[in-house]
Write a protein that holds these residues in place. Structure first.
Motif, mmCIF file in Angstrom:
data_model
loop_
_atom_site.group_PDB
_atom_site.id
_atom_site.type_symbol
_atom_site.label_atom_id
_atom_site.label_comp_id
_atom_site.label_asym_id
_atom_site.label_seq_id
_atom_site.Cartn_x
_atom_site.Cartn_y
_atom_site.Cartn_z
ATOM 1 N N VAL A 144 -3.355 -11.604 -4.832
ATOM 2 C CA VAL A 144 -2.192 -10.834 -4.407
ATOM 3 C C VAL A 144 -1.635 -10.058 -5.587
ATOM 4 O O VAL A 144 -1.630 -10.535 -6.721
ATOM 5 C CB VAL A 144 -1.107 -11.771 -3.797
ATOM 6 N N THR A 145 -1.198 -8.832 -5.326
ATOM 7 C CA THR A 145 -0.558 -8.045 -6.374
ATOM 8 C C THR A 145 0.899 -8.451 -6.497
ATOM 9 O O THR A 145 1.499 -8.976 -5.554
ATOM 10 C CB THR A 145 -0.653 -6.536 -6.080
ATOM 11 N N GLN A 146 1.486 -8.186 -7.664
ATOM 12 C CA GLN A 146 2.897 -8.473 -7.912
ATOM 13 C C GLN A 146 3.584 -7.177 -8.329
ATOM 14 O O GLN A 146 3.849 -6.945 -9.507
ATOM 15 C CB GLN A 146 3.034 -9.525 -9.011
ATOM 16 N N GLY B 228 7.765 -2.528 -8.242
ATOM 17 C CA GLY B 228 8.594 -1.554 -7.554
ATOM 18 C C GLY B 228 8.001 -1.246 -6.195
ATOM 19 O O GLY B 228 6.954 -1.778 -5.811
ATOM 20 N N GLY B 229 8.685 -0.370 -5.430
ATOM 21 C CA GLY B 229 8.219 -0.045 -4.098
ATOM 22 C C GLY B 229 8.437 -1.187 -3.131
ATOM 23 O O GLY B 229 9.245 -2.083 -3.367
ATOM 24 N N TYR B 230 7.686 -1.184 -2.016
ATOM 25 C CA TYR B 230 7.846 -2.279 -1.054
ATOM 26 C C TYR B 230 6.531 -2.669 -0.381
ATOM 27 O O TYR B 230 6.520 -3.192 0.727
ATOM 28 C CB TYR B 230 8.912 -1.934 -0.001
ATOM 29 N N PHE B 231 5.423 -2.415 -1.074
ATOM 30 C CA PHE B 231 4.117 -2.838 -0.580
ATOM 31 C C PHE B 231 3.439 -3.761 -1.583
ATOM 32 O O PHE B 231 3.548 -3.558 -2.796
ATOM 33 C CB PHE B 231 3.195 -1.642 -0.358
ATOM 34 N N LEU B 232 2.702 -4.733 -1.058
ATOM 35 C CA LEU B 232 1.776 -5.486 -1.901
ATOM 36 C C LEU B 232 0.443 -5.586 -1.175
ATOM 37 O O LEU B 232 0.337 -5.376 0.034
ATOM 38 C CB LEU B 232 2.323 -6.868 -2.275
ATOM 39 N N ASN C 168 3.019 5.768 -9.650
ATOM 40 C CA ASN C 168 4.095 4.779 -9.618
ATOM 41 C C ASN C 168 4.099 4.018 -8.305
ATOM 42 O O ASN C 168 4.327 4.602 -7.238
ATOM 43 C CB ASN C 168 5.461 5.447 -9.816
ATOM 44 N N PHE C 169 3.816 2.706 -8.355
ATOM 45 C CA PHE C 169 3.912 1.808 -7.209
ATOM 46 C C PHE C 169 3.056 2.314 -6.044
ATOM 47 O O PHE C 169 3.538 2.599 -4.950
ATOM 48 C CB PHE C 169 5.374 1.609 -6.803
ATOM 49 N N GLN C 170 1.786 2.391 -6.341
ATOM 50 C CA GLN C 170 0.823 3.012 -5.444
ATOM 51 C C GLN C 170 0.788 2.336 -4.077
ATOM 52 O O GLN C 170 0.880 1.116 -3.962
ATOM 53 C CB GLN C 170 -0.569 2.969 -6.097
ATOM 54 N N ASN C 171 0.682 3.133 -3.071
ATOM 55 C CA ASN C 171 0.497 2.678 -1.699
ATOM 56 C C ASN C 171 -0.996 2.789 -1.386
ATOM 57 O O ASN C 171 -1.541 3.894 -1.444
ATOM 58 C CB ASN C 171 1.311 3.578 -0.759
ATOM 59 N N PRO C 172 -1.702 1.638 -1.165
ATOM 60 C CA PRO C 172 -1.177 0.348 -0.711
ATOM 61 C C PRO C 172 -1.109 -0.765 -1.753
ATOM 62 O O PRO C 172 -0.629 -1.849 -1.444
ATOM 63 C CB PRO C 172 -2.215 -0.043 0.343
ATOM 64 N N LEU C 173 -1.598 -0.557 -2.970
ATOM 65 C CA LEU C 173 -1.731 -1.676 -3.918
ATOM 66 C C LEU C 173 -0.418 -2.108 -4.548
ATOM 67 O O LEU C 173 -0.229 -3.276 -4.876
ATOM 68 C CB LEU C 173 -2.700 -1.293 -5.044
ATOM 69 N N GLY C 174 0.482 -1.147 -4.773
ATOM 70 C CA GLY C 174 1.697 -1.445 -5.532
ATOM 71 C C GLY C 174 1.503 -1.318 -7.029
ATOM 72 O O GLY C 174 2.381 -1.696 -7.806
#
Length: 475
Positions: free
Chosen positions: A394-396, A399-403, A250-256
């Motif tokens: 760019v990713t969209q 959730g989370g707070y990284f793109l 879920n909302f992988q860091n760093p991709l989102g």
């Protein structure tokens, strides 16, 4: 036509034509009222109508902004294509160097690993801490050492139940943040020299843990939208027989990225076929922008093979350092490791969060936090549209707070990192998130920390510095 509808239609035409750009702030209610000779209530009704149509969004303490349209982003970052071999990890020096630079309070923290601390209910938490310590039974300070405070464990298990799936409270263990949970779980299922499958790019804490424990990494192709490639995962398992997998569904860091539910079910079945443990990092699961929390892979685990880890650090209380592990069939090994190392998470922090959860304020806080993070995401995406060349991907994130921002061909994100830092802006270069020391065009941006105004200035600076990121070829 009713006046507020006429005004809303006029603004909608300006948005569709591009005269009002994505992420751009609309005039304040008072300003529009004075300019157009409309009452403040008429302007507000027009803005609310545009909000209902998805054309604008209200942002906390910042008024109304033009929404970012995902269909305006035809270009996504490319999926990684790492070699399916085992590699020793040696990234701690680079990671430490980049993280140290984030501590300067004069730097705009686009590379930070944390959201804006102003978004958290710190005063309410302090009240809960004071209240819970005043009423503490001294015996509990010893009795609740491991697996943790019973009320906090009950509250955690209850949240999973209310979200639609059961979690056995007996397998829960409170830890010193999610990082301890992840490290304990990794250590419980591996031995030095073992290979572990990871995402590419992967959260740098994962790389640090593998390096510290003397484990080898198998990087697997990871899609910027749907997460790890399961076909590539099957190949890695067949060729290298790893000891475990570590990923964020879920909302992988760093991709989102967000792994779709059918893919999570398929992953759980794959684990069952190979009897292979999965360490699931789910610290961003509560920060969804949709209608409901996406389930973790743990929700589909029938064999106790998923060691699920999460925390309150990203969504409620960063400095309180309270996380947990639901370690399935490995719970006794994980608990034994904690008893031989840290013994327990800090009792005051456990009691404070248990008290806060009991007030019922958590979901209200989360609702506001998710709304604010989504607004900040749209503002950053709007900056990418306005300031960066069309060759950028760019990713969209949902959730989370990284793109993840992929620079044009021929760029090196580490060069951009060094140039930006000299001008007071931090980013997280892609080389922090890969095992191999190779040039990468990708970089991680944190849209949850800087204010919208600071982020806009920082993104303009990054766009101006792009030429400095180009790789130099020998003459």
């Amino acid at each position: 036509m009713v006046r507020y509808k006429a005004f809303a239609k006029e603004l909608a035409l300006l948005i569709e034509s591009g005269e009002l750009r994505p992420g751009q702030r609309l005039p304040s209610l008072r300003e529009s009222s004075q300019r157009r000779g409309l009452s403040v209530s008429t302007v507000l009704k027009a803005y609310h109508l545009l909000e209902a149509q998805g054309l604008v969004q209200a942002q906390q303490r910042s008024g109304f902004h033009v929404s970012v349209r995902a269909d305006k982003y035809p270009l996504l970052p490319s999926s990684s294509q790492p070699q399916l071999d085992t590699v020793e990890v040696g990234k701690s020096a680079l990671i430490g160097q980049v993280l140290h630079a984030q501590k300067n309070d004069k730097v705009v923290p686009m590379g930070s690993a944390f959201p804006d601390p102003q978004l958290f209910p710190l005063k309410r938490l302090a009240q809960s801490l004071s209240r819970s310590m005043r009423t503490l039974d001294p015996a509990r300070a010893v009795m609740d050492i491991t697996p943790g405070n019973p009320e906090l464990l009950r509250q955690i298990a209850l949240r999973y139940h209310l979200q639609g799936y059961e979690l056995d409270m007996d397998e829960l263990l409170v830890t010193h943040g999610a990082i301890e949970a992840l490290n304990l779980c990794l250590q419980a299922v591996t031995r030095p020299g073992d290979a572990v499958v990871i995402e590419s790019p992967s959260f740098y804490v994962c790389l640090q843990a593998l390096e510290r424990l003397g484990l080898r990494a198998i990087e697997v192709s990871t899609d910027p939208v749907e997460g790890m490639n399961l076909e590539a995962l099957e190949q890695a398992i067949a060729h290298h027989r790893p000891a475990a997998i570590w990923l964020m569904s879920n909302f992988q860091n760093p991709l989102g990225s967000l792994m779709p539910e059918p893919k999570k079910r398929a992953l759980a079945e794959l684990l069952s076929r190979h009897q292979l443990p999965l360490i699931e990092d789910d610290v961003y699961g509560e920060l969804y922008f949709g209608e409901s929390r996406p389930p973790p892979v743990k929700a589909f685990d029938r064999d106790g093979l998923v060691l699920h880890c999460s925390s309150f650090s990203k969504c409620l209380a960063p400095g309180y350092r309270i996380g947990w592990a639901a370690a399935g069939r490995f719970r006794q090994q994980v608990q034994a490791l904690q008893l031989s190392t840290t013994l327990s998470a800090a009792m005051p922090s456990q009691l404070a969060i248990a008290d806060y959860l009991d007030t019922g304020a958590f979901d209200k806080h989360l609702k506001g936090l998710r709304r604010e993070l989504e607004s900040r995401r749209d503002a950053i995406l709007g900056c990418v549209q306005r300031y960066f060349p069309a060759q950028c991907g760019v990713t969209q994130p949902q959730g989370g707070y990284f793109l993840w921002l992929e620079l044009p061909p021929g760029s090196d994100s580490f060069r951009l990192y060094r140039a930006a830092l000299q001008h007071g802006v931090s980013i997280a270069p892609g080389s922090m998130f890969t095992v191999r020391d190779e040039v990468t065009r990708g970089l991680r941006l944190n849209y949850g920390y800087p204010s919208i105004e600071d982020a806009d200035r920082a993104m303009q600076l990054l766009a101006r510095l792009l030429p400095m990121s180009e790789q130099r070829t020998p003459s």
